[in-house]
Structure formats: structure tokens, C-alpha cells
Design a protein around this motif. Sequence first.
Motif: not given
Length: 813
Positions: A602-603, A614-624, A641-645, A687-693
Amino acid sequence: MTESERGTVKYVDLPIMPLREVVMFPRSIMPLFVGREASIKAIEAAQASFSKQIFLVAQLEPELEKPDASDLAPVGVVSKVLQMLRLPDGTIKVLFEGMYRANWNDLRDDEQCAMVRVSRRNEWQSRPDEREALVRAVHEALEEFAKNNKKLSQESVLSMMALHDSGSLADAIIPNLKVDYRKKQEALELDDVTERLELAYEMLHGEVALASVEKRIKNRVKVQMERNQREYYLNEQIKAINKEMGRDDDPMAEVDELEQKIKDRDMPDEARQKALAEAKKLRSMPPSAAEYTVVRNYVDWILDLPWNDLKQIDIDIEKARAILDGDHYGLEKPKERILEYLAVQKLSHGLKGPILCLVGPPGVGKTSLAKSVARATGRDFVRLSLGGVRDEAEIRGHRRTYVGALPGKIIQSLKRVKYNNPLFCLDEVDKMTSDYRGDPSSALLEVLDPEQNHTFMDHYLDLEYDLSKIFFITTANSLHSIPVPLLDRMEIIELNSYLETEKRHIARHFLLPRQIEEHGLKESNIRVSDNAILEIIRSYTREAGVRNLEREIAALCRKTAIKLVEEDNLDKCVNISRQSLSSILGVKKYRHDEREAEPQVGVCAGLAYNQRGGEILLVETTLMAGSGQVVTTGKLGEVMTESAKAALSYVRSRAEVLGLDTRFHRKVDIHVHVPSGATPKDGPSAGITLATSITSALLGIPVRNDVAMTGEISLRGRVLPIGGLREKLLAARRSGIKKVLMPRDNEKDLKEVPDEVLKDLEIVFVDHVDEVLPQALDASAEEIFSGRATAQPICRILRPEKHEDETKKQPAQ
């Protein structure tokens, strides 16, 4: 003197003397200055051998020095030498008396002088009944002529008035008239005394008319001179009065000097007429009047402006290139575009063209680049800051009806620079605002339009001013706040943020030597390692430009200066390494996100770009466990936010292919978080980072820690192009990333990335998210896409199943 008779004509041989622009008449006495050698010899021969008689005849062409027979008039006058006086310069003054008219022939050169054979010319009178009337008319005209001609003595007038013979009267009057010698020669050749007197009357009448005109002119000139003398006398009296009253300066003299300056100044006629009209008003005002100062200031402004004063411009492309490269490291595209612009100006001998607008983050050298262009072209540099300007009058000036009115900033700057072709840098053109006092950006539309700015109208001057010779360069940090009509008039040149490699070179070769000089140090007093400079760039600054970097280097120089002074050793060398930075500059101010030490579920590492680089941006996803709620945190913008949806919708649409329960979203809550929660984040490139996470969290498959990615996602899973590629790749390399996934449409942009940045990076171009997941997740493609190979579209579920016998026809009821 020899005489001979042929029939009834009597011939006489006499010396001949040609006359220049002079015609001798019988019974007239005339003094002549004689300088030609042949003429002097003829006079001497006449006195010696011919009873002082000599034949005088007019030359047809006065310029000839030695005339021949064809150059002399056919009729002359036999004259007598009354008196001769030799002058010191070799010429002689001779007094002649005309005796009678004569024809001549047989011109020849004798031993002493030129000789000619002459015969007396007879006279006759036509229309004798008109003689008395004609003589009386001539006498009246003569009286009128004598009144206006003061050079004619009273005795001469009386002697001519006593003459009643037509021929004698004509011969006496004509020599006293200022008419052309050809006209006099024409009268001399007339044998009819009545016609000769009529011609004399005609010439006399013309002289009377001319004399009356001359008299009027002289009277008019005399009146004007008397008026001027009167004004001069009165002015001198005013000066004396001012001096007695303690007034040292004469106001009228000041106005005279002002008018002379206006006449001598090189400016358009319209401006000159306006200035002279205003200066004329000063004559009718006392210097103590309030309006006097207003008018005087206006005239001074017109005089001080460089209307037609142009500085000599020499565009040398090689010199310009050397100056730009010497002042700025990197910025290759902007410098190349500026050189192209200068080359066009050199060939076209003009400046008509687009206005350059340098756009980039703070500190990348926009204003200093404009200064370098001014230095490269030999122009004066004028900087006008538009940040916070909200009044139209700042550009166009105030009308003179207001108290304390002044021209706008454009005209004020031109007055200071003294030339009408400087380089104008309009700084921070995106920071202008507008209110009830007007919109300054709209006023700039005329200034920055090459088709209009040759007739720029300032409210204070109320005169057309030519701005077309000025080289305008504007600067801005962002294009979003610039009005579209103003943006349309400018050619945009983007200045990107500096890369780490460029900052390191600038710090080593530009900033450090400058700070050493400004702090009074020598190069041998301080030695900074390359790793120390890199650490300052990464841990003590976070910017697109180099301003803070220069401040940190200045801090190093100050610490070095303290050590040298405290130890009283000005030759000491202070070595600064990466390890010693914390003791000099303090604790690190910034940290860059590093990649994860090991793959995590999820990271996922994304790549972001802002004005600081430029910066590296870590995207974290967790399930509950939950009911299908989706939460996004980390101060995400609306676009992100719309990209995450969109990413979640794509994953749900591919649930069956990924081996997920098609109703998984009802059983769990999904929380997506992007660390550095205080920093605003926005944009579609994650967008693809959020989808992969999200996919990693749902599948329980970790994301490889050496992979980073960037790209916009569509609902169909397509990977769309992004910007800031150069800065993002530099951030990936800095963070230890080995593989970068990016849209295939960005493959062409890779040419602009330096090879040093691409070193040790594996670039993978993708078109679809299905290509991203096998590259990013730490699992095989079969394990990732473990569901049905061909998932049924969701629309199939919504339609009822068709019965096998639906094709059978039902019997009619």
C-alpha cells in the motif's frame, strides 16, 4: 586723329575702350575705374595723340577679359577724357564726358592700342506735335523721382528740368536711372529722339513706382526697428528696476532662454508648438503665481524627455553570447531564444516585433537575464516594478488639472535615462491588481503593442510619444493572473528551476567567488568541498533559484571571517566539509523524502513537481473493515482528490480481473494519505501512483521500493502525459530510485533532460495501468491478474437473461 570722308559720311579713327555693364551717353559726365591693361593704353593714347578723345562702347558679355568685334555693342559714344588719376593699386580713375553717338567698324590693333573707325550717328524726330506733351510728362515724372531719390542733387534736377530738346533730355535722364545696362544700350541705339524719350519716360516711371515701394518697405522696417528699440529700452528699464528691488533674475530673460531651448531641442513639431504655447503663457504671469510653477514644470518635462535622442546600438551576436554565458549558467533555451531575437533585430534594423516575457519561479535569474541583454546590446537598463500597482495613473500619469500631477512611470523613467531606446524591464507583471482607480494591466496594452506604442499618450503630457524604439522585457512568476489580452501581446519564454547539478556549478563558480569578495576574504581563506555544497543545496535550501543558497554561502563566509579575526591570522585557510556543516549552519532545515528501505504493501512512490523543483511523493493506502467509505487526507487539492476517485473507480472496474470480490467496496473502508500533511498538494500526475497504491493494499502485494512513477490516469486506465519531467527525474535519482514509470507520450520530452540526470535510471514508458502494475508490484503478472481473464462488463448483469424459446412465436389469443 585722322579723318576721312566717304560720300557724305565722315569717319574718324579713335582708340576704343570696352565698358563692363556701363553705357555712356552724350553730354553726360561719368567717373570710371579702369584696370585692364588694354583700356589703360587706350586712355594714354587718347591723351597723347587724339586730343583726349576716345570711343567708349559697352560689352555684350561683361565676363570677357579680351572681347573681339562680335562681343561689342554696335553703337557707342565718342567721349573726352577730362581727368585721370593713378591709384596705388595700379588702376586709374578717369572722368569722361560724352560727346556724340557713333557707329564703328574696322576693329584693329595698333602699335599703342586697339583702334576703331567711327562715324557720327544722325538723329531725327517723329511725331513733333507730341514733343511738348511728352517733355512735360517727363518733367513731372522727374520731379516725383527726385523727391524719393536723395542721391540726385538739386542742381542736376534743375539742369535737366531746363532741357526741352527730346534727345538731350533723354540722354541726361537715362544715366541717372538704376536700370539694366542692356536697357540703356537699347535707348542709346534709338535714332528717333521721340522714341528714346518715351523709353526714358517708361524707365523713369518704373523707377518712381519702385522708389515708392522701397520707401514703404523702409518705413515699415524703420517702425519695426523703433518698436524693437522701444522694447529693448523698456526691458532694460525693467532689469534696472528688478536690480534696485533686489531681484537678481529677470523673469522675462528666463522665458527667452526657455523658448530658445525649445527651438533648439530635437523634438516633434507638435511637442515644440505645444511647449512654445505654454512658454508664451509664462510672459503674462507673475512668477509668484501658483499657475506659473505648474506651466514651468510642464515645459521642463517636455524639454527633458529624449524625444529623438537614440543611443548607438551595436548588436554583436558573439559578444552577446559571451555575456549571457558569463552571467548565467544553464538556461540554454531562454538564452538561445534571446540570441535569435537579437539576430533578427540586427538584420531588420528595427525592434517591431513581440514583447519578450520571461516566466519562471523566483530566483532563477529573470531580472538579471534582462540586465545581461541590456549589457549585450549596449542599451541603458531601466527596471520598473509593477508588483502591487493598482492605479492606471502609475502607467499613464495624472492629468494636469490635478494638484501635484506627474507623468506615468514610463515617461519618468525615460527622463532619467536620457535616451529613447533603452531596455525596459517591467518586473512582476503578474502582480498587478485593479480597483476603482483603474486597471493598470489595461493601460499596459498600449505600451506593449508594437502596432500602437509609437503613439503612446500620457495623460500629463497630452502628447503622442514614440515608445517603438524601446526593447521591452517583462517578467512573471505565473501566467495565470496575467489578463489574456496582455498575454497575447507577449512572447513567453519559460525559465525552469535549476537542477542540483546546475546549482552546484553556480555555487562553485559564481556565488562563492562573489561572496568571498564581498566579505573581504581571499580565495585561500576558505575551501568548501563539493559534498558540502551538495548538502547545502539538499538540506539547507528548498527553492527553484539560488537566492537562499547564496545566503547560506554568505553565512559560511561570515563564520570564516570571525575565525580569521579572532585568531588574528588573515592567511588561515578554513576547510568546510559535509560533516562540519551542522556546526556552522546549524541543524538541517529540510529533508527530502527517501525511498522505503524495503517493499511495503500500500505504499507507492510518486514524483511531484512544484516551483521549488521535483520531489518524491509517498502515497499510503490502508484498509479497514467498514461500509465502503473512502477517505483522502494530506491536504490534497481538488484535482488530486478527483484523481484518487478516478483511480478507485478504475480498480473497481477491474476487480474481477484482479481476482477481487466485485463487491469488496461494501466490506471495507479505504483511507488514502499523502505524508507531509501541512504541505498543499494538487495536480493530476499522481493518478497511476494512487491506482498502484490502492491495488497493492487490496491485493496485499507489496510495491517495489526502487520504483517511482508519474502519470495522469483516465477511467479507462490510460496513462496521460504530465509536465516537469526534468525536475521529477532529478528527484528520483536523488532519492535512490532505480526505475521510473512514465507516460509514453512524454518520451519526446526526454531529449531535454541532461544525460547526467538519466545516469543509472531505467526509464519505462507505459500506455495503460495494466502495464504499470507488473512493473511496480513485487509479484508476477499472473499473480496480479489472478481473476477471470475476460471479465464480463457490468452492463451484462443489469440485463435479464434471454430464454431459449424466446424466438418461438406465440399463438394468437
